[in-house]
Design an enzyme around this catalytic site. Structure first.
Site, PDB file in Angstrom:
ATOM      1  N   LYS A 224     -14.247   1.389  10.697  1.00  0.00           N
ATOM      2  CA  LYS A 224     -14.673   0.711   9.469  1.00  0.00           C
ATOM      3  C   LYS A 224     -15.878  -0.204   9.713  1.00  0.00           C
ATOM      4  CE  LYS A 224     -13.001  -3.214   8.585  1.00  0.00           C
ATOM      5  NZ  LYS A 224     -13.156  -4.626   8.296  1.00  0.00           N
ATOM      6  N   ASN A 225     -15.808  -1.005  10.772  1.00  0.00           N
ATOM      7  CA  ASN A 225     -16.863  -1.998  10.966  1.00  0.00           C
ATOM      8  C   ASN A 225     -18.193  -1.380  11.371  1.00  0.00           C
ATOM      9  OD1 ASN A 225     -15.230  -4.051  10.137  1.00  0.00           O
ATOM     10  ND2 ASN A 225     -14.632  -4.695  12.196  1.00  0.00           N
TER      11      ASN A 225
ATOM     12  N   ARG B 293     -17.783  -8.806   3.110  1.00  0.00           N
ATOM     13  CA  ARG B 293     -18.370  -9.705   4.085  1.00  0.00           C
ATOM     14  C   ARG B 293     -19.794  -9.257   4.443  1.00  0.00           C
ATOM     15  NH1 ARG B 293     -18.944 -14.350   6.410  1.00  0.00           N
ATOM     16  NH2 ARG B 293     -19.764 -14.193   8.509  1.00  0.00           N
TER      17      ARG B 293
ATOM     18  N   CYS C 194     -12.632 -11.602   4.811  1.00  0.00           N
ATOM     19  CA  CYS C 194     -11.335 -12.180   5.175  1.00  0.00           C
ATOM     20  C   CYS C 194     -11.460 -13.669   5.469  1.00  0.00           C
ATOM     21  CB  CYS C 194     -10.771 -11.470   6.410  1.00  0.00           C
ATOM     22  SG  CYS C 194      -9.962  -9.914   6.029  1.00  0.00           S
TER      23      CYS C 194
ATOM     24  N   ARG D 280     -16.922 -18.923   9.292  1.00  0.00           N
ATOM     25  CA  ARG D 280     -17.830 -17.776   9.305  1.00  0.00           C
ATOM     26  C   ARG D 280     -19.269 -18.095   8.844  1.00  0.00           C
ATOM     27  NH1 ARG D 280     -14.490 -12.435   7.701  1.00  0.00           N
ATOM     28  NH2 ARG D 280     -15.788 -11.572   9.333  1.00  0.00           N
ATOM     29  N   PRO D 281     -19.977 -18.958   9.599  1.00  0.00           N
ATOM     30  CA  PRO D 281     -21.361 -19.281   9.233  1.00  0.00           C
ATOM     31  C   PRO D 281     -22.296 -18.079   9.423  1.00  0.00           C
ATOM     32  CG  PRO D 281     -20.819 -20.223  11.370  1.00  0.00           C
ATOM     33  CD  PRO D 281     -19.560 -19.618  10.837  1.00  0.00           C
ATOM     34  N   ILE D 282     -23.496 -18.157   8.826  1.00  0.00           N
ATOM     35  CA  ILE D 282     -24.473 -17.070   9.006  1.00  0.00           C
ATOM     36  C   ILE D 282     -25.795 -17.615   9.563  1.00  0.00           C
ATOM     37  CG2 ILE D 282     -23.544 -15.391   7.358  1.00  0.00           C
ATOM     38  CD1 ILE D 282     -25.671 -16.518   5.356  1.00  0.00           C
ATOM     39  N   ASP D 283     -25.723 -18.779  10.226  1.00  0.00           N
ATOM     40  CA  ASP D 283     -26.946 -19.398  10.734  1.00  0.00           C
ATOM     41  C   ASP D 283     -27.709 -18.499  11.717  1.00  0.00           C
ATOM     42  OD1 ASP D 283     -24.502 -20.015  12.223  1.00  0.00           O
ATOM     43  OD2 ASP D 283     -25.823 -21.036  13.620  1.00  0.00           O
ATOM     44  N   GLN D 284     -26.994 -17.680  12.475  1.00  0.00           N
ATOM     45  CA  GLN D 284     -27.692 -16.833  13.458  1.00  0.00           C
ATOM     46  C   GLN D 284     -28.447 -15.688  12.775  1.00  0.00           C
ATOM     47  OE1 GLN D 284     -27.850 -17.909  16.730  1.00  0.00           O
ATOM     48  NE2 GLN D 284     -26.805 -19.594  15.698  1.00  0.00           N
TER      49      GLN D 284
ATOM     50  N   ASP E  70      -9.769  -9.089  16.660  1.00  0.00           N
ATOM     51  CA  ASP E  70      -9.136  -8.249  15.633  1.00  0.00           C
ATOM     52  C   ASP E  70      -7.809  -7.647  16.092  1.00  0.00           C
ATOM     53  OD1 ASP E  70     -11.258  -8.816  14.008  1.00  0.00           O
ATOM     54  OD2 ASP E  70     -12.247  -6.879  14.230  1.00  0.00           O
TER      55      ASP E  70
ATOM     56  N   ARG F 184      -8.050  -2.478   2.970  1.00  0.00           N
ATOM     57  CA  ARG F 184      -9.491  -2.648   3.220  1.00  0.00           C
ATOM     58  C   ARG F 184      -9.917  -1.920   4.483  1.00  0.00           C
ATOM     59  NH1 ARG F 184     -11.591  -8.651   1.850  1.00  0.00           N
ATOM     60  NH2 ARG F 184     -13.500  -7.583   2.400  1.00  0.00           N
TER      61      ARG F 184
HETATM   62  C1  EPZ Z   1     -17.294  -8.811  12.818  1.00  0.00           C
HETATM   63  O1  EPZ Z   1     -17.403  -9.936  11.972  1.00  0.00           O
HETATM   64  C2  EPZ Z   1     -16.146  -7.995  12.284  1.00  0.00           C
HETATM   65  N1  EPZ Z   1     -16.425  -7.645  10.906  1.00  0.00           N
HETATM   66  C3  EPZ Z   1     -14.848  -8.791  12.377  1.00  0.00           C
HETATM   67  O2  EPZ Z   1     -13.788  -7.918  11.987  1.00  0.00           O
HETATM   68  C4  EPZ Z   1     -14.628  -9.232  13.804  1.00  0.00           C
HETATM   69  O3  EPZ Z   1     -13.492 -10.067  13.851  1.00  0.00           O
HETATM   70  C5  EPZ Z   1     -15.839  -9.987  14.342  1.00  0.00           C
HETATM   71  O4  EPZ Z   1     -17.041  -9.177  14.161  1.00  0.00           O
HETATM   72  C6  EPZ Z   1     -15.731 -10.325  15.816  1.00  0.00           C
HETATM   73  O5  EPZ Z   1     -15.563  -9.166  16.563  1.00  0.00           O
HETATM   74  C7  EPZ Z   1     -17.227  -6.641  10.616  1.00  0.00           C
HETATM   75  O6  EPZ Z   1     -17.797  -5.977  11.469  1.00  0.00           O
HETATM   76  C8  EPZ Z   1     -17.385  -6.340   9.186  1.00  0.00           C
HETATM   77  P1  EPZ Z   1     -19.366 -12.374  14.287  1.00  0.00           P
HETATM   78  P2  EPZ Z   1     -18.700 -10.839  12.010  1.00  0.00           P
HETATM   79  O7  EPZ Z   1     -20.638 -12.665  13.606  1.00  0.00           O
HETATM   80  O8  EPZ Z   1     -19.869  -9.984  12.353  1.00  0.00           O
HETATM   81  C9  EPZ Z   1     -19.778 -17.102  14.865  1.00  0.00           C
HETATM   82  C10 EPZ Z   1     -11.950  -7.192  10.755  1.00  0.00           C
HETATM   83  O9  EPZ Z   1     -10.755  -7.578  10.709  1.00  0.00           O
HETATM   84  N2  EPZ Z   1     -21.024 -16.970  14.096  1.00  0.00           N
HETATM   85  O10 EPZ Z   1     -19.386 -11.520  15.515  1.00  0.00           O
HETATM   86  O11 EPZ Z   1     -18.724 -11.621  10.770  1.00  0.00           O
HETATM   87  C11 EPZ Z   1     -18.546 -16.818  14.017  1.00  0.00           C
HETATM   88  O12 EPZ Z   1     -18.136 -17.960  13.311  1.00  0.00           O
HETATM   89  C12 EPZ Z   1     -13.078  -8.210  10.777  1.00  0.00           C
HETATM   90  O13 EPZ Z   1     -12.274  -5.998  10.781  1.00  0.00           O
HETATM   91  C13 EPZ Z   1     -21.841 -18.071  13.961  1.00  0.00           C
HETATM   92  O14 EPZ Z   1     -21.540 -19.175  14.445  1.00  0.00           O
HETATM   93  O15 EPZ Z   1     -18.340 -11.759  13.235  1.00  0.00           O
HETATM   94  C14 EPZ Z   1     -17.558 -16.367  15.068  1.00  0.00           C
HETATM   95  O16 EPZ Z   1     -16.985 -17.487  15.695  1.00  0.00           O
HETATM   96  C15 EPZ Z   1     -12.592  -9.613  10.609  1.00  0.00           C
HETATM   97  N3  EPZ Z   1     -23.016 -17.936  13.267  1.00  0.00           N
HETATM   98  C16 EPZ Z   1     -18.426 -15.645  16.093  1.00  0.00           C
HETATM   99  O17 EPZ Z   1     -19.760 -16.087  15.853  1.00  0.00           O
HETATM  100  C17 EPZ Z   1     -23.404 -16.753  12.725  1.00  0.00           C
HETATM  101  O18 EPZ Z   1     -24.486 -16.689  12.123  1.00  0.00           O
HETATM  102  C18 EPZ Z   1     -18.398 -14.127  15.987  1.00  0.00           C
HETATM  103  O19 EPZ Z   1     -18.646 -13.738  14.650  1.00  0.00           O
HETATM  104  C19 EPZ Z   1     -22.561 -15.621  12.877  1.00  0.00           C
HETATM  105  C20 EPZ Z   1     -21.382 -15.778  13.576  1.00  0.00           C
END
Ligand code: EPZ
Length: 432
Positions: free
Chosen positions: A22-23, A93, A117, A122-126, A307, A399
């Site tokens: 899915k992801n 998301r 979820c 879940r910030p998006i600053d990066q 996950d 989902r």
């Molecule tokens: C992906 O989410 C997956 N979702 C998540 O799966 C999964 O838990 C996660 O990666 C980690 O493996 C999808 O692919 C749709 P991240 P994503 O950005 O990309 C921090 C599921 O159940 N962060 O890798 O949103 C964040 O807070 C879902 O299938 C920042 O600080 O996760 C976290 O602590 C749930 N700033 C860490 O990084 C940012 O700009 C990893 O998040 C982005 C992230």
């Protein structure tokens, strides 16, 4: 009132066929918007999140031909809107993948801020840091995020991520593919879906090297072209079924997997005393005996996946002693512990660590899915528990897990999706 009702006590035995990831597929669908030629994706999981993204890209003009449940052809030769604010995108998301893809192609895009979820802040600053490094002006206003590089175009650059983020790595990789010049992403995520997206982009004419390592190098190209691509198998769905064998002391052959993607989970399953046999594209897990305790810490790939944290916790609830699970990615990912407690689990959460004391058995209860992976974990708990369990809010599970009850039933579980009280009563009467 859609819910799963489960009669516990089954030992799961047999084969299960794993669907596409899915992801990965969520990002691949956004990638289809980056060319005006036809892109065919197969091994697509037929799950709610995927169908939402398909509806969402159709809404902005992509021609979508759903050839069958698991194959879609997309031709984005008549996109009329790069402001994506429809009813569909609000539910997901990964609107940030649409932002990266459309920014790459049109140098401007605006999407609804990500939902998804509720497992932490879940910030998006990066993502924003990456888009800015490529020369885009990024604004957040009225619940929308926009990225604008119309004035000077998108220009390749060095991007260093402060945290390892799957989403930021992919969305910046998408945009940089159609930027001018070279981009170097450092501290990139190494998850299988990052590699899958890079592979599909490369089949479309992109020039991306190093995906799967922590440095990704992208030489921008002017245009992408058609491709036919198959999504990788879903490692989290596969690992969930591996845990189904562990918790029920069953024997499951999990088919259509890439065993390499499952190494962290496999290593931990072995520590619990279960047997794991690896084949080229399948894994057999054989549970049995009292589970041994272990300690888990979630980490970015190739570490133990966040996950899989809830599903593994269910197994540790039944181990012969005290285990710990430390969640280092999402601060609110232990909410399901209260639900497991209703089933007789003995878990205490201190900060980001769950301390789990093994109990002899779990007992059926009425629980809420809360999020996708927590929901899957509660289903596993229901299958091993005494008596009946109802899992409410199954929307979350739908989902991300394709035909979950059907696949579990084939392995011997007694589980049904019920949509009314009458159906629930009939199920209870039928299974006793
Ligand atoms: C992906 O989410 C997956 N979702 C998540 O799966 C999964 O838990 C996660 O990666 C980690 O493996 C999808 O692919 C749709 P991240 P994503 O950005 O990309 C921090 C599921 O159940 N962060 O890798 O949103 C964040 O807070 C879902 O299938 C920042 O600080 O996760 C976290 O602590 C749930 N700033 C860490 O990084 C940012 O700009 C990893 O998040 C982005 C992230």
């Amino acid at each position: 009132m859609d819910k799963y009702i489960i009669k516990g006590g089954a030992r799961l035995v047999g084969d299960v066929e794993i669907s596409g990831a899915k992801n990965a597929a969520l990002a691949l669908l956004a990638t289809t918007l980056m060319t005006d030629e036809k892109v065919v994706i197969d091994n697509l999981p037929d799950v709610k999140d995927i169908n939402i993204v398909i509806d969402s890209i159709a809404e902005i003009g992509a021609k979508v031909d759903r050839r069958d449940r698991n194959t879609v052809a997309v031709q984005a030769d008549d996109i009329y809107d790069v402001v994506v604010n429809n009813e569909y995108v609000k539910k997901i998301r990964t609107s940030y993948y649409l932002l990266g893809a459309l920014l790459g192609r049109y140098k401007y895009a605006e999407v609804t801020l990500p939902g998804g979820c509720n497992i932490g802040s879940r910030p998006i600053d990066q993502h924003i840091k990456g888009f800015k490094a490529l020369g885009a002006k990024v604004k957040i206003e009225h619940g929308m995020i926009s990225a604008d590089a119309r004035e000077h175009g998108l220009v390749g650059n060095n991007v260093y991520f402060d945290v390892v983020s799957v989403g930021a790595t992919i969305s910046v990789m998408l945009a940089a593919t159609l930027a001018e010049g070279k981009t170097r992403i450092e501290n990139a995520a190494k998850e299988p879906q990052v590699v899958d997206v890079a592979n599909m982009l490369n089949t479309m004419g992109a020039n991306i090297k190093g995906a799967g390592t922590d440095v990704i190098r992208i030489s921008g190209v002017k245009k992408l072209h058609k491709t036919e691509y198959s999504v990788i198998p879903d490692p989290i769905e596969a690992a969930t079924f591996m845990m189904a064998a562990v918790v029920t002391k069953g024997n499951i052959l999990v088919k259509n997997v890439i065993p390499k993607h499952l190494e962290a989970v496999t290593a931990k399953i072995l520590e619990t005393g279960s047997i794991v046999e690896e084949f080229d594209d399948a894994i057999r897990v054989i549970g049995g005996g009292k589970l041994e305790t272990t300690h888990i810490k979630t980490l970015p790939y190739p570490g133990f996946p966040t996950d899989m944290q809830p599903q593994f916790t269910v197994a540790l609830c039944l181990a012969g002693g005290t285990s710990t699970v430390t969640e280092s990615l999402f601060e609110s990912r232990f909410k399901y512990v209260d639900e497991l407690t209703k089933m007789g689990a003995d878990i205490r959460v201190e900060g980001n660590t769950a301390i789990i004391r093994g109990v002899d058995k779990l007992s059926g209860a009425e629980v809420n899915a809360l999020d996708l992976r927590a929901g899957a974990a509660l289903v596993l708990a229901g299958i091993v528990a005494d008596g009946f369990t109802t899992v409410e809010d199954v929307y979350f599970i739908q989902r991300g897990y394709e035909r979950f009850p059907e696949k579990l039933r084939k392995l011997g579980a007694t589980i049904e999706l019920v949509t009314s009280e009458k159906e629930e009563q009939k199920f209870r009467l039928r299974v006793g």
